[in-house]
Scaffold this motif. Structure first.
Motif, mmCIF file in Angstrom:
data_model
loop_
_atom_site.group_PDB
_atom_site.id
_atom_site.type_symbol
_atom_site.label_atom_id
_atom_site.label_comp_id
_atom_site.label_asym_id
_atom_site.label_seq_id
_atom_site.Cartn_x
_atom_site.Cartn_y
_atom_site.Cartn_z
ATOM 1 N N HIS A 132 -5.598 -5.434 -3.277
ATOM 2 C CA HIS A 132 -4.765 -5.345 -2.071
ATOM 3 C C HIS A 132 -4.341 -3.924 -1.708
ATOM 4 N N TYR A 133 -4.843 -2.919 -2.430
ATOM 5 C CA TYR A 133 -4.498 -1.546 -2.071
ATOM 6 C C TYR A 133 -4.947 -1.226 -0.641
ATOM 7 N N CYS A 134 -6.062 -1.779 -0.220
ATOM 8 C CA CYS A 134 -6.617 -1.512 1.117
ATOM 9 C C CYS A 134 -6.308 -2.624 2.116
ATOM 10 N N ALA A 135 -5.324 -3.455 1.825
ATOM 11 C CA ALA A 135 -4.970 -4.552 2.751
ATOM 12 C C ALA A 135 -4.576 -4.014 4.119
ATOM 13 N N GLU A 169 2.145 -6.713 -1.275
ATOM 14 C CA GLU A 169 1.365 -6.611 -2.502
ATOM 15 C C GLU A 169 0.889 -5.175 -2.684
ATOM 16 N N ASN A 170 0.783 -4.761 -3.945
ATOM 17 C CA ASN A 170 0.380 -3.415 -4.301
ATOM 18 C C ASN A 170 1.320 -2.420 -3.609
ATOM 19 N N VAL A 171 0.814 -1.377 -2.947
ATOM 20 C CA VAL A 171 1.690 -0.402 -2.292
ATOM 21 C C VAL A 171 2.170 -0.878 -0.927
ATOM 22 N N GLY A 172 1.535 -1.904 -0.401
ATOM 23 C CA GLY A 172 1.987 -2.529 0.837
ATOM 24 C C GLY A 172 1.692 -1.754 2.104
ATOM 25 N N TYR A 173 2.041 -2.389 3.217
ATOM 26 C CA TYR A 173 1.890 -1.802 4.547
ATOM 27 C C TYR A 173 2.873 -2.499 5.481
#
Length: 196
Positions: free
Chosen positions: A30-33, A186-190
């Motif tokens: 999910h880093y590239c979500a 999730e992960n670093v998010g957006y």
């Protein structure tokens, strides 16, 4: 952030597939979500501006998405990593797909990064400090027609990232025509902001 090894890729599509694969293998699922969120919002956008290009993963996501912009602007203080690979692939790709590509080296929080025209989407993934994002939103926010997307805004990570989300939320409070549309945690998010 990982600097992906991309010497052997020969197309923008290969570049995007490989950089996403390497980034998620290194940083986690999910880093590239955020790329998926950008692509989803591009359906009604004809122009895109990016603050913080690095190697060009997000830019390649936009270029290779189903809905391509007619105008694309990439801003970074130093495009040395973009020039190392994506530049040579992106220029002919954009030309053949009718995308006007503008690449500028400038401080995204300074007046030298301002555009002369509005864009439909602004993506922020530059210096992950609230004071810098506040400057970016002050300079660029009024020139955005539809969406602002920011990477690294997850509550599950560091306090710096929480501050970025709070900065975006405060921007919406101070500019009632904007609202938080979507938030990936999730992960670093957006975070995706939408103009009403």
């Amino acid at each position: 952030m990982l600097t992906a090894k991309l010497d052997n890729v020969t197309s923008v599509e290969e570049f995007y597939s490989e950089i996403r694969s390497q980034q998620e293998a290194f940083h986690g699922d999910h880093y590239c979500a955020m790329h998926d969120a950008i692509r989803k919002c591009m359906w009604n956008c004809s122009s895109y501006k990016e603050l913080g290009t690095h190697q060009g993963g997000s830019a390649a996501a936009v270029m290779t998405g189903k809905y391509k912009p007619k105008y694309m602007e990439l801003i970074d203080i130093d495009h040395v990593k973009y020039r190392a690979k994506l530049k040579s692939l992106a220029e002919p790709y954009c030309k053949s797909h009718g995308i006007q590509l503008v690449v500028r080296e400038a401080d995204s929080g300074g007046l030298g990064s301002m555009s002369t025209k509005n864009v439909d989407m602004l993506m922020i993934d530059s210096i992950h400090k609230r004071y810098h994002m506040e400057k970016e939103l002050q300079i660029h926010g009024k020139m955005v027609n539809k969406y602002i997307v920011a990477h690294d805004t997850s509550i599950a990570q560091s306090s710096n990232l929480v501050e970025l989300y709070e900065c975006l939320r405060d921007f919406c409070s101070n500019n009632p025509s904007w609202r938080v549309l979507e938030r990936g945690v999730e992960n670093v998010g957006y975070t995706v902001l939408k103009k009403n």
